[in-house]
Design an enzyme around this catalytic site. Sequence first.
Site, PDB file in Angstrom:
ATOM      1  N   ASP A  12      42.539  20.148 111.144  1.00 40.67           N
ATOM      2  CA  ASP A  12      43.896  20.091 110.609  1.00 40.67           C
ATOM      3  C   ASP A  12      44.194  18.618 110.371  1.00 40.67           C
ATOM      4  O   ASP A  12      44.288  17.836 111.317  1.00 40.67           O
ATOM      5  CB  ASP A  12      44.881  20.694 111.625  1.00 40.67           C
ATOM      6  CG  ASP A  12      46.327  20.649 111.150  1.00 40.67           C
ATOM      7  OD1 ASP A  12      46.624  19.983 110.134  1.00 40.67           O
ATOM      8  OD2 ASP A  12      47.185  21.272 111.808  1.00 40.67           O
ATOM      9  N   ASN A  22      41.169  15.797  99.897  1.00 39.68           N
ATOM     10  CA  ASN A  22      41.500  16.907  99.003  1.00 39.68           C
ATOM     11  C   ASN A  22      42.459  17.917  99.630  1.00 39.68           C
ATOM     12  O   ASN A  22      43.086  18.695  98.919  1.00 39.68           O
ATOM     13  CB  ASN A  22      40.220  17.627  98.580  1.00 39.68           C
ATOM     14  CG  ASN A  22      40.491  18.797  97.664  1.00 39.68           C
ATOM     15  OD1 ASN A  22      41.014  18.630  96.576  1.00 39.68           O
ATOM     16  ND2 ASN A  22      40.165  20.005  98.111  1.00 39.68           N
ATOM     17  N   SER A  81      45.102  13.212  93.880  1.00 38.42           N
ATOM     18  CA  SER A  81      46.520  13.224  93.536  1.00 38.42           C
ATOM     19  C   SER A  81      46.746  14.322  92.501  1.00 38.42           C
ATOM     20  O   SER A  81      46.230  15.432  92.644  1.00 38.42           O
ATOM     21  CB  SER A  81      46.935  11.839  93.022  1.00 38.42           C
ATOM     22  OG  SER A  81      48.309  11.809  92.687  1.00 38.42           O
ATOM     23  N   TYR A 139      56.892  18.379  96.419  1.00 35.57           N
ATOM     24  CA  TYR A 139      55.480  18.198  96.077  1.00 35.57           C
ATOM     25  C   TYR A 139      55.298  16.875  95.345  1.00 35.57           C
ATOM     26  O   TYR A 139      54.388  16.096  95.660  1.00 35.57           O
ATOM     27  CB  TYR A 139      54.976  19.356  95.227  1.00 35.57           C
ATOM     28  CG  TYR A 139      53.526  19.211  94.818  1.00 35.57           C
ATOM     29  CD1 TYR A 139      52.501  19.404  95.739  1.00 35.57           C
ATOM     30  CD2 TYR A 139      53.180  18.863  93.516  1.00 35.57           C
ATOM     31  CE1 TYR A 139      51.170  19.256  95.379  1.00 35.57           C
ATOM     32  CE2 TYR A 139      51.847  18.708  93.146  1.00 35.57           C
ATOM     33  CZ  TYR A 139      50.848  18.911  94.074  1.00 35.57           C
ATOM     34  OH  TYR A 139      49.539  18.753  93.714  1.00 35.57           O
ATOM     35  N   LYS A 157      53.025  13.427  96.355  1.00 38.67           N
ATOM     36  CA  LYS A 157      52.002  12.828  95.498  1.00 38.67           C
ATOM     37  C   LYS A 157      52.413  11.435  95.013  1.00 38.67           C
ATOM     38  O   LYS A 157      51.559  10.551  94.889  1.00 38.67           O
ATOM     39  CB  LYS A 157      51.700  13.749  94.308  1.00 38.67           C
ATOM     40  CG  LYS A 157      51.028  15.056  94.696  1.00 38.67           C
ATOM     41  CD  LYS A 157      49.697  14.822  95.413  1.00 38.67           C
ATOM     42  CE  LYS A 157      48.963  16.125  95.707  1.00 38.67           C
ATOM     43  NZ  LYS A 157      47.692  15.893  96.444  1.00 38.67           N
ATOM     44  N   THR A 174      42.819  26.716  90.449  1.00 45.77           N
ATOM     45  CA  THR A 174      42.588  26.663  91.893  1.00 45.77           C
ATOM     46  C   THR A 174      43.654  27.511  92.573  1.00 45.77           C
ATOM     47  O   THR A 174      44.504  28.124  91.922  1.00 45.77           O
ATOM     48  CB  THR A 174      42.673  25.214  92.404  1.00 45.77           C
ATOM     49  OG1 THR A 174      44.015  24.732  92.241  1.00 45.77           O
ATOM     50  CG2 THR A 174      41.723  24.304  91.626  1.00 45.77           C
TER      51      THR A 174
END
Length: 269
Positions: free
Chosen positions: A55, A82, A133, A147, A151, A182
Amino acid sequence: MKIWFITGASKGFGREWAEAALERGDRVAVSSRSTGAFDELVNKYGDAVLPLTLDVTDRAAVADAVREVVDRFGRIDVVVNNAGYGLFGMVEEVDEEQARAQLDVNLLGPLWVTQAVLPQMRAQGNGHVIQVSSIAGVFALPGLGLYHASKFGLEGFTDSLAAEVKEFGISVTLVEPAGYATDWAGPSAVHAEHLPQYDAFRSAMARPAGKRGDPAATRAAILQVVDAAEPPLRIFFGPGPLPVIKAEYARRIAEWEAWDGVSQEAFGA
């Protein structure tokens, strides 16, 4: 042969890049919160794979994982941050737990991993930190505010990092993908509870999903980045981001110029 440490490697970009590295004979430490996520890789590549249950929000566990990678492979040439996920919701809709969790994983997780690997890379006199990123790190849309915050924050500290570690022979790259097929917007995503006051706006901004890139197509690209003698600080993955960002920065410059008189006044005599 390179030694990689990839977080969030059970699927998406992390999995594709791990397989790309292993296929060409590199050694890869792969981490995920899920146990057993890498059984298939271990069965195929044996000792070339070091599977880790991790984690990234646990700073002590991150430090332990880095030590385990170095103990197993002797060094770390490439670290890929990632691990991350998408949080969907208007800024007002996101609750405290969701906001803190988003920043813990997407911003602080890469920070802990980066801090943990830097002493090893300094001692080696080389290394490459890859931060995953997004176009969302340089361009913001409604409905993804936290979010974007994670980033944008990743981009900010990484920009500073690149200058700080250059003299040690360490390279730093921000990979900024467009939309790919993804799990980012699928099972991995978190959705804030909708407030009815935003329903009309939400409906107005809704549009069919565009074409999604194939994560497997990024394999050759990431290998070119890590093998480059002078890798880029920033690179888009996908054809969409560049024209979008060109237009966005043109708008920003135009607005700054339009308000430059007020900016000058604000400095004082």
